[in-house]
Design an enzyme around this catalytic site. Structure first.
Site, PDB file in Angstrom:
ATOM      1  N   ASN A 167      -7.517  -1.611  13.932  1.00 41.72           N
ATOM      2  CA  ASN A 167      -9.069  -1.722  13.619  1.00 41.72           C
ATOM      3  C   ASN A 167      -9.483  -2.824  12.806  1.00 41.72           C
ATOM      4  OD1 ASN A 167      -8.163  -0.967  11.229  1.00 41.72           O
ATOM      5  ND2 ASN A 167      -9.271   1.231  10.960  1.00 41.72           N
ATOM      6  N   GLU A 200      -9.764  -1.009   4.695  1.00 39.99           N
ATOM      7  CA  GLU A 200     -10.275  -0.393   6.124  1.00 39.99           C
ATOM      8  C   GLU A 200     -11.674  -1.264   6.338  1.00 39.99           C
ATOM      9  OE1 GLU A 200      -8.689   1.136   8.085  1.00 39.99           O
ATOM     10  OE2 GLU A 200      -8.082   3.205   7.399  1.00 39.99           O
ATOM     11  N   HIS A 249      -7.477  -3.731   9.960  1.00 43.15           N
ATOM     12  CA  HIS A 249      -7.088  -3.470   8.800  1.00 43.15           C
ATOM     13  C   HIS A 249      -6.015  -4.202   8.135  1.00 43.15           C
ATOM     14  CE1 HIS A 249      -4.972   0.507   9.471  1.00 43.15           C
ATOM     15  NE2 HIS A 249      -4.011  -0.619   9.141  1.00 43.15           N
ATOM     16  N   ASP A 254       0.726  -1.258   0.051  1.00 39.89           N
ATOM     17  CA  ASP A 254      -0.149  -0.098  -0.132  1.00 39.89           C
ATOM     18  C   ASP A 254       1.115   1.424  -0.167  1.00 39.89           C
ATOM     19  OD1 ASP A 254       0.890  -0.311   2.636  1.00 39.89           O
ATOM     20  OD2 ASP A 254      -0.964  -0.669   3.541  1.00 39.89           O
TER      21      ASP A 254
END
Ligand code: GLP
Length: 242
Positions: A137, A144, A139, A68
């Site tokens: 979270n 996401e 991801h 990413d």
């Protein structure tokens, strides 16, 4: 269910993972790897660089793809994930620059950039091993939590907690952290022949537990790794506490 290896410390875990990757490289010299950024893989990258210096890890025919990148950041930007991968791994091993790929976050035409990335991945036969970290979270890459996940490389709006988690790279200034990123999709990652998920530290224990033992849900993207037939999770004892 992924296999889970728990080692006492982060350095033990990084060293075990590095030995395994070095072995894969000797069995499959043209290994195609996806590489994560963030803090988690740094100990692995240091261990791989040390293995390379010792003549135990040969990247000569391997190919690497960054997982990413922040939208708006060129590879030359020191805050980019590209720069992190160079600094911590790529500059220290003998990987061929012509087989080293990262997303250009500053590409004028990001649609073309993400399409070209998938084409490059396809041209080398897809990923052999996707190495991934996990955000607090849930991801993976920058996939996401959401009602729907993109299968392929895409542009994504970052959640505030992810921007906060990355603010160190931007001098601690949340407002300077880009609002968007480019990321491999969850399908691209699940298509890899193997997946290696690394998580270290007490602060990851809760999400690791949810991802591995909770329901498979797009709200915890890492939980989709439960569906992968050849996934290995390497934890230190702190991350395994959940
Ligand atoms: C970052 C990256 C991921 C990384 C994850 C965990 O924001 N997009 O590729 O795996 O979040 O980061 P860290 O290893 O710093 O905890």
């Amino acid at each position: 269910m992924p296999r889970v290896a728990i080692l006492e410390t982060e350095s033990d875990a990084a060293s075990a993972a590095a030995s395994w990757i070095a072995e894969l490289l000797s069995e499959t010299p043209d290994l195609v790897l996806a590489l994560p950024a963030g803090r988690t893989p740094l100990s692995l990258y240091a261990a791989l660089a040390a293995r390379h210096r010792a003549g135990e890890a040969d990247f000569n025919r391997a190919a690497t793809f960054g997982l990413d990148e922040f939208a708006g950041l060129a590879p030359s930007d020191p805050r980019s994930y590209h720069a992190l991968l160079r600094h911590h791994l790529l500059d220290h091993v003998n990987v061929d620059p012509a087989r080293t790929f990262t997303l250009n976050g500053a590409a004028r035409d990001w649609r073309r950039e993400i399409e070209a990335y998938e084409q490059k991945l396809a041209s080398v036969g897809g990923l052999d091993l996707a190495i991934v970290g996990i955000g607090r979270n849930g991801h993976v890459g920058f996939n996401e939590p959401a009602d729907r996940l993109a299968a392929r490389t895409h542009r994504v709006r970052l959640r505030p907690e992810s921007r906060r988690a990355n603010s160190d790279q931007f001098g601690g200034r949340f407002r300077d952290v880009p609002k968007y990123a480019l990321s491999m999709g969850i399908g691209t990652i699940l298509n890899a022949r193997g997946v290696l998920l690394l998580a270290f530290g007490r602060h990851k224990a809760r999400i690791v537990n949810r991802a591995l033992t909770g329901p498979v849900t797009t709200q915890v993207p890492a939980s989709l790794l439960q569906l992968h037939p050849n996934a290995l999770v390497v934890l230190d004892e702190q991350a395994a506490r959940g």
